[in-house]
Design a protein around this motif. Structure first.
Motif, PDB file in Angstrom:
ATOM      1  N   THR A 175       0.883  -1.370   0.059  1.00  0.00           N
ATOM      2  CA  THR A 175      -0.104   0.234  -0.450  1.00  0.00           C
ATOM      3  C   THR A 175       1.246   1.444   0.616  1.00  0.00           C
ATOM      4  O   THR A 175       0.358   2.866   0.168  1.00  0.00           O
ATOM      5  CB  THR A 175      -0.918  -0.138   1.225  1.00  0.00           C
ATOM      6  N   ARG A 176       1.979   0.959  -0.713  1.00  0.00           N
ATOM      7  CA  ARG A 176       3.404   1.995  -0.380  1.00  0.00           C
ATOM      8  C   ARG A 176       2.436   3.266  -0.922  1.00  0.00           C
ATOM      9  O   ARG A 176       2.130   3.404  -2.197  1.00  0.00           O
ATOM     10  CB  ARG A 176       4.274   2.143  -0.712  1.00  0.00           C
ATOM     11  N   PRO A 177       2.593   4.548  -0.716  1.00  0.00           N
ATOM     12  CA  PRO A 177       1.769   5.267  -1.122  1.00  0.00           C
ATOM     13  C   PRO A 177       2.724   6.224  -2.848  1.00  0.00           C
ATOM     14  O   PRO A 177       3.544   6.284  -2.975  1.00  0.00           O
ATOM     15  CB  PRO A 177       1.566   6.974   0.005  1.00  0.00           C
ATOM     16  N   THR A 178       1.757   6.620  -3.545  1.00  0.00           N
ATOM     17  CA  THR A 178       2.827   7.290  -4.468  1.00  0.00           C
ATOM     18  C   THR A 178       3.143   9.250  -3.943  1.00  0.00           C
ATOM     19  O   THR A 178       2.167   9.514  -3.540  1.00  0.00           O
ATOM     20  CB  THR A 178       1.743   7.970  -5.335  1.00  0.00           C
ATOM     21  N   LEU A 179       4.518   9.330  -3.586  1.00  0.00           N
ATOM     22  CA  LEU A 179       4.890  10.941  -3.220  1.00  0.00           C
ATOM     23  C   LEU A 179       4.371  11.845  -4.179  1.00  0.00           C
ATOM     24  O   LEU A 179       4.799  11.771  -5.381  1.00  0.00           O
ATOM     25  CB  LEU A 179       5.824  10.740  -2.341  1.00  0.00           C
ATOM     26  N   PRO A 180       3.531  13.158  -3.563  1.00  0.00           N
ATOM     27  CA  PRO A 180       3.982  13.704  -4.517  1.00  0.00           C
ATOM     28  C   PRO A 180       5.242  14.132  -4.779  1.00  0.00           C
ATOM     29  O   PRO A 180       6.892  14.285  -3.368  1.00  0.00           O
ATOM     30  CB  PRO A 180       3.482  15.444  -3.693  1.00  0.00           C
ATOM     31  N   GLU A 181       5.603  16.451  -5.123  1.00  0.00           N
ATOM     32  CA  GLU A 181       7.109  16.091  -5.360  1.00  0.00           C
ATOM     33  C   GLU A 181       7.233  16.749  -4.208  1.00  0.00           C
ATOM     34  O   GLU A 181       6.866  17.840  -3.231  1.00  0.00           O
ATOM     35  CB  GLU A 181       7.298  16.846  -6.551  1.00  0.00           C
ATOM     36  N   TYR A 182       8.207  16.615  -2.943  1.00  0.00           N
ATOM     37  CA  TYR A 182       8.087  17.415  -1.677  1.00  0.00           C
ATOM     38  C   TYR A 182       9.281  18.181  -1.893  1.00  0.00           C
ATOM     39  O   TYR A 182       9.991  19.105  -0.800  1.00  0.00           O
ATOM     40  CB  TYR A 182       8.336  16.325  -0.458  1.00  0.00           C
ATOM     41  N   LYS A 183      10.652  18.095  -2.691  1.00  0.00           N
ATOM     42  CA  LYS A 183      11.928  19.179  -2.822  1.00  0.00           C
ATOM     43  C   LYS A 183      11.422  20.049  -2.898  1.00  0.00           C
ATOM     44  O   LYS A 183      10.451  20.080  -3.601  1.00  0.00           O
ATOM     45  CB  LYS A 183      13.013  17.595  -3.169  1.00  0.00           C
ATOM     46  N   ASN A 184      12.684  20.525  -2.084  1.00  0.00           N
ATOM     47  CA  ASN A 184      12.543  22.527  -2.955  1.00  0.00           C
ATOM     48  C   ASN A 184      10.902  23.027  -2.121  1.00  0.00           C
ATOM     49  O   ASN A 184      10.781  24.528  -3.115  1.00  0.00           O
ATOM     50  CB  ASN A 184      12.451  22.024  -4.518  1.00  0.00           C
ATOM     51  N   LEU A 185       9.923  22.581  -1.608  1.00  0.00           N
ATOM     52  CA  LEU A 185       8.469  23.068  -1.630  1.00  0.00           C
ATOM     53  C   LEU A 185       8.343  24.532  -1.038  1.00  0.00           C
ATOM     54  O   LEU A 185       8.223  25.473  -0.732  1.00  0.00           O
ATOM     55  CB  LEU A 185       7.690  21.726  -0.898  1.00  0.00           C
ATOM     56  N   GLN A 186      10.089  24.723  -0.307  1.00  0.00           N
ATOM     57  CA  GLN A 186       9.994  26.012   1.066  1.00  0.00           C
ATOM     58  C   GLN A 186      10.869  27.050  -0.497  1.00  0.00           C
ATOM     59  O   GLN A 186      10.378  27.860   0.515  1.00  0.00           O
ATOM     60  CB  GLN A 186      10.940  25.770   1.839  1.00  0.00           C
ATOM     61  N   GLU A 187      10.966  26.714  -1.377  1.00  0.00           N
ATOM     62  CA  GLU A 187      11.559  27.400  -2.499  1.00  0.00           C
ATOM     63  C   GLU A 187       9.490  27.864  -2.524  1.00  0.00           C
ATOM     64  O   GLU A 187       9.939  29.054  -3.325  1.00  0.00           O
ATOM     65  CB  GLU A 187      11.692  27.368  -2.874  1.00  0.00           C
ATOM     66  N   LEU A 188       9.147  27.682  -3.518  1.00  0.00           N
ATOM     67  CA  LEU A 188       7.219  26.845  -3.966  1.00  0.00           C
ATOM     68  C   LEU A 188       6.098  28.377  -3.493  1.00  0.00           C
ATOM     69  O   LEU A 188       5.548  28.431  -3.547  1.00  0.00           O
ATOM     70  CB  LEU A 188       7.115  26.483  -3.813  1.00  0.00           C
ATOM     71  N   VAL A 189       6.726  28.019  -1.204  1.00  0.00           N
ATOM     72  CA  VAL A 189       5.726  29.176  -0.841  1.00  0.00           C
ATOM     73  C   VAL A 189       6.325  30.081  -0.670  1.00  0.00           C
ATOM     74  O   VAL A 189       7.123  30.710  -0.541  1.00  0.00           O
ATOM     75  CB  VAL A 189       5.103  28.221   0.477  1.00  0.00           C
TER      76      VAL A 189
END
Length: 308
Positions: free
Chosen positions: A294-308
């Motif tokens: 049931t391992r989830p498909t992950l969203p793109e999580y790297k560099n999120l701080q640069e996008l907010v």
């Protein structure tokens, strides 16, 4: 502050060959998987690292090899878990000589030190090293609590900078923030309280199941940091049955079995630990197998701080 106390720092397992010597090849495979996932530091020689069974020379080899592998990308920390103040000072010096950039420190081992003795133990080491120190506060497993009043005294040492908060009392995060603000950084140390602690203001996560699931662990941290709480929560809910393998006396064996499932470890442990067998092994394998299915498909999580 010389070390940024934030993000996910794996308390990595120590890899052994079938002949009970350090398996540096598999160790490197795992460390590189952690780096690829985006971890923020590496912690060596903790409980998961089977520190109590490691020779001093093996700790030194692990530190030096990890420093080479990370190549400056993230800080390397060595755990100090000694029986005497003299031994702890020597261990801290050796870690610094080997290239560690910080220390995780437990209270004295075996002897149940009183409050004053515990404070003096930490201060003696702090006064004999230039490395930043994270106090590991885990009264559940190690029977000594470092109270907030004790931290008042400890924080007179400039290089005592952080706490690995493992009291299991989630409100302690707020107590620490209310009393010390940013002077004492908080790294949550209990996998099953990790997201809750981060949401209450913990700065980072000294993680266990990250050894087998580095991307999922870092994704939870980065998503909640970016305010994408529901996405973090969905991954965390999937993860919880696996995270519960960490709050168990056989956490080393459990997590090493999970590392086998994800291809970045073996189940070799050092005696007196033995690999799981029988019904206990079957139950753990079933939890891991369900998690893998049931391992989830992950969203793109790297560099999120640069996008907010």
């Amino acid at each position: 502050m010389s070390l940024k106390w934030k993000g996910v720092m794996p308390a990595v397992t120590t890899k052994f060959t079938n002949d009970d010597v350090l398996d540096l090849q598999m160790f490197e495979t795992n460390i590189k998987a952690q780096l690829d996932a985006g971890v923020h530091g590496i912690v060596l020689g903790g409980t998961l690292g089977e520190a109590s069974t490691l020779l001093d020379e093996e700790k030194s080899i692990l530190t030096q090899e990890t420093v080479k592998i990370v190549n400056g990308k993230v800080p390397v920390l060595m755990n100090v878990a000694e029986q005497s103040t003299k031994g702890a000072i020597a261990a801290a010096k050796k870690a610094e000589d080997d290239g560690a950039k910080g220390l995780m420190m437990l209270p004295p081992m075996r002897y149940k030190a009183g409050d004053r003795e515990t404070v003096e133990y930490f201060k003696a080491v702090a006064n004999n090293t230039s490395l930043p120190i994270m106090v590991y506060n885990n009264p559940v497993d190690y029977k000594i609590e470092v109270t907030l009043d004790m931290f008042d005294e400890l924080l007179k040492c400039d290089n005592i900078e952080a706490v690995k908060e493992s009291t299991r009392d989630i409100s302690n995060v707020t107590r620490i923030k209310n009393r010390f603000g940013d002077r004492l950084k908080i790294m949550t140390g209990v996998d099953t309280l990790a997201l809750e602690s981060l949401l209450m203001g913990a700065d980072g996560w000294i993680a266990g199941l990250v050894c087998a699931f580095p991307r999922e662990t870092v994704a939870i941290y980065e998503l909640q940091k970016a305010g994408r709480i529901q996405e973090a929560l969905a991954i965390y809910r999937w993860f919880l049955p696996l995270l519960e393998l960490d709050i168990n006396p056989k956490l080393v064996q459990n997590i090493k079995l999970a590392e086998v499932a994800t291809g970045i470890g073996t189940e070799n442990v050092r005696a007196p630990r033995l690999p799981l067998f029988g019904e206990e092994r079957t139950k753990v394998l079933a939890i891991i197998a369900k998690g893998m299915r049931t391992r989830p498909t992950l969203p793109e999580y790297k560099n999120l701080q640069e996008l907010v």
